[in-house]
Scaffold this active site. Structure first.
Site, PDB file in Angstrom:
ATOM      1  CE  LYS A  15      -2.229  -1.065   3.834  1.00 19.71           C
ATOM      2  NZ  LYS A  15      -1.732  -2.393   4.265  1.00 19.71           N
ATOM      3  NE  ARG A  90      -4.886  -1.570   9.577  1.00 17.71           N
ATOM      4  CZ  ARG A  90      -3.827  -1.017   8.969  1.00 17.71           C
ATOM      5  NH1 ARG A  90      -3.875   0.210   8.530  1.00 17.71           N
ATOM      6  NH2 ARG A  90      -2.736  -1.729   8.800  1.00 17.71           N
ATOM      7  NE  ARG A 129       7.421  -3.048   6.796  1.00 16.37           N
ATOM      8  CZ  ARG A 129       6.113  -2.876   6.722  1.00 16.37           C
ATOM      9  NH1 ARG A 129       5.587  -2.285   5.671  1.00 16.37           N
ATOM     10  NH2 ARG A 129       5.318  -3.276   7.678  1.00 16.37           N
ATOM     11  NE  ARG A 135       5.879  -0.981  10.656  1.00 19.25           N
ATOM     12  CZ  ARG A 135       4.823  -1.001   9.856  1.00 19.25           C
ATOM     13  NH1 ARG A 135       4.887  -0.379   8.690  1.00 19.25           N
ATOM     14  NH2 ARG A 135       3.728  -1.607  10.202  1.00 19.25           N
ATOM     15  NE  ARG A 146       1.395  -5.509  11.237  1.00 18.42           N
ATOM     16  CZ  ARG A 146       2.572  -5.418  10.630  1.00 18.42           C
ATOM     17  NH1 ARG A 146       3.648  -5.972  11.158  1.00 18.42           N
ATOM     18  NH2 ARG A 146       2.674  -4.780   9.490  1.00 18.42           N
TER      19      ARG A 146
HETATM   20  P1  ATP Z   1       1.898  -2.200   5.493  1.00 19.18           P
HETATM   21  O1  ATP Z   1       2.149  -0.766   5.741  1.00 19.18           O
HETATM   22  O2  ATP Z   1       3.120  -2.966   5.146  1.00 19.18           O
HETATM   23  O3  ATP Z   1       0.811  -2.440   4.467  1.00 19.18           O
HETATM   24  P2  ATP Z   1       0.310  -2.492   7.838  1.00 19.18           P
HETATM   25  O4  ATP Z   1      -0.887  -2.235   7.026  1.00 19.18           O
HETATM   26  O5  ATP Z   1       0.168  -3.538   8.901  1.00 19.18           O
HETATM   27  O6  ATP Z   1       1.474  -2.884   6.880  1.00 19.18           O
HETATM   28  P3  ATP Z   1       0.362   0.247   8.801  1.00 19.18           P
HETATM   29  O7  ATP Z   1      -0.725   0.608   7.885  1.00 19.18           O
HETATM   30  O8  ATP Z   1       1.565   1.070   8.834  1.00 19.18           O
HETATM   31  O9  ATP Z   1       0.894  -1.229   8.587  1.00 19.18           O
HETATM   32  O10 ATP Z   1      -0.280   0.164  10.277  1.00 19.18           O
HETATM   33  C1  ATP Z   1       0.495  -0.203  11.386  1.00 19.18           C
HETATM   34  C2  ATP Z   1      -0.389  -0.288  12.630  1.00 19.18           C
HETATM   35  O11 ATP Z   1      -0.985   0.987  12.904  1.00 19.18           O
HETATM   36  C3  ATP Z   1      -1.571  -1.257  12.526  1.00 19.18           C
HETATM   37  O12 ATP Z   1      -1.224  -2.583  12.813  1.00 19.18           O
HETATM   38  C4  ATP Z   1      -2.521  -0.647  13.581  1.00 19.18           C
HETATM   39  O13 ATP Z   1      -2.122  -0.986  14.893  1.00 19.18           O
HETATM   40  C5  ATP Z   1      -2.306   0.849  13.406  1.00 19.18           C
HETATM   41  N1  ATP Z   1      -3.261   1.439  12.449  1.00 19.18           N
HETATM   42  C6  ATP Z   1      -2.971   1.994  11.246  1.00 19.18           C
HETATM   43  N2  ATP Z   1      -4.080   2.403  10.608  1.00 19.18           N
HETATM   44  C7  ATP Z   1      -5.121   2.096  11.420  1.00 19.18           C
HETATM   45  C8  ATP Z   1      -6.531   2.230  11.335  1.00 19.18           C
HETATM   46  N3  ATP Z   1      -7.124   2.756  10.249  1.00 19.18           N
HETATM   47  N4  ATP Z   1      -7.282   1.790  12.374  1.00 19.18           N
HETATM   48  C9  ATP Z   1      -6.722   1.260  13.464  1.00 19.18           C
HETATM   49  N5  ATP Z   1      -5.402   1.084  13.619  1.00 19.18           N
HETATM   50  C10 ATP Z   1      -4.591   1.495  12.614  1.00 19.18           C
HETATM   51 MG    MG Z   2       2.154   1.030   5.217  1.00 22.36          MG
END
Ligand code: ATP
Ligand code: MG
Length: 196
Positions: A15, A90, A129, A135, A146
């Protein structure tokens, strides 16, 4: 009126990587909720401290809080022609809040680009990563959590977008350039943006 899009997919689906390319090609703004939260953690704010407890466990930040944060960041991008939402929504509640927020501002959501990548590839990417970015949530146990959270809380949002006719599913075939070309084709076919 802003024309926005959501980039949707499991952790590690790319993403953030694709969002950066989309932002460049169309001059769109990019909101990564994960990046916003990590920035708060780095600054040591109250919000950052709250967020850390959830993120380090691979759980979602509560909807109420996340929805407020998203609206604040979005309103700070008033000059942009469109925004890429990366990592939001989400949950179905977040999706409903996004719909309401955009309607209140006279803005629209064009499409939702959903990235499908097999779980072995996702795990491999996230572990790689981990070595580069360090991270705290990129360790095998937290990544598994996750994925579980993604299946239980986030995947249902796909059906919600499907019902609205916004969902475009794109499957990883082994090449980033191919995926990007597919994404651009969807964005342009939907009339969400035109290249700069
Ligand atoms: P990637 O970025 O590789 O796609 P990812 O989707 O798990 O991985 P991030 O989008 O960076 O990673 O999110 C990291 C963490 O931040 C999530 O696991 C969650 O705890 C929190 N987070 C991010 N966005 C939201 C959201 N919309 N609602 C609730 N928690 C969130
Ligand atoms: Mg991301």
């Amino acid at each position: 009126m802003k024309k926005n899009l959501v980039i949707f997919g499991a952790p590690g689906s790319g993403k953030g990587t694709y969002s950066a390319e989309i932002a460049k090609r169309y001059g769109m703004a990019h909101i990564s909720t994960g990046d916003v939260l990590r920035e708060e953690m780095k600054k040591g704010t109250e919000l950052g401290k709250t967020a850390r407890g959830y993120i380090d466990e691979g759980r979602l930040i509560p909807d109420e809080l996340m929805i407020d944060i998203l609206a604040n960041v979005y309103d700070g991008m008033a000059d942009s022609t469109g925004v890429i939402f990366d990592g939001f929504p989400r949950t179905t509640r977040q999706a409903e809040a996004l719909e309401r927020m955009l309607a209140e501002r006279g803005d629209v959501l064009g499409i939702v680009v959903e990235l499908h990548v097999d779980e072995a590839t996702l795990m491999e990417r996230l572990l790689k990563r981990a070595e580069i970015e360090g991270r705290a949530d990129d360790n095998e146990a937290t990544i598994r959590r996750r994925f579980e959270v993604y299946h239980a809380q986030t995947e249902p949002v796909a059906a919600w977008f499907e019902d609205k006719g916004m969902r475009r599913v794109l499957t990883w075939k082994g090449a980033k350039e191919q995926m990007l070309a597919d994404i651009y084709a969807e964005i342009e076919a939907a009339g969400v943006a035109t290249p700069l």
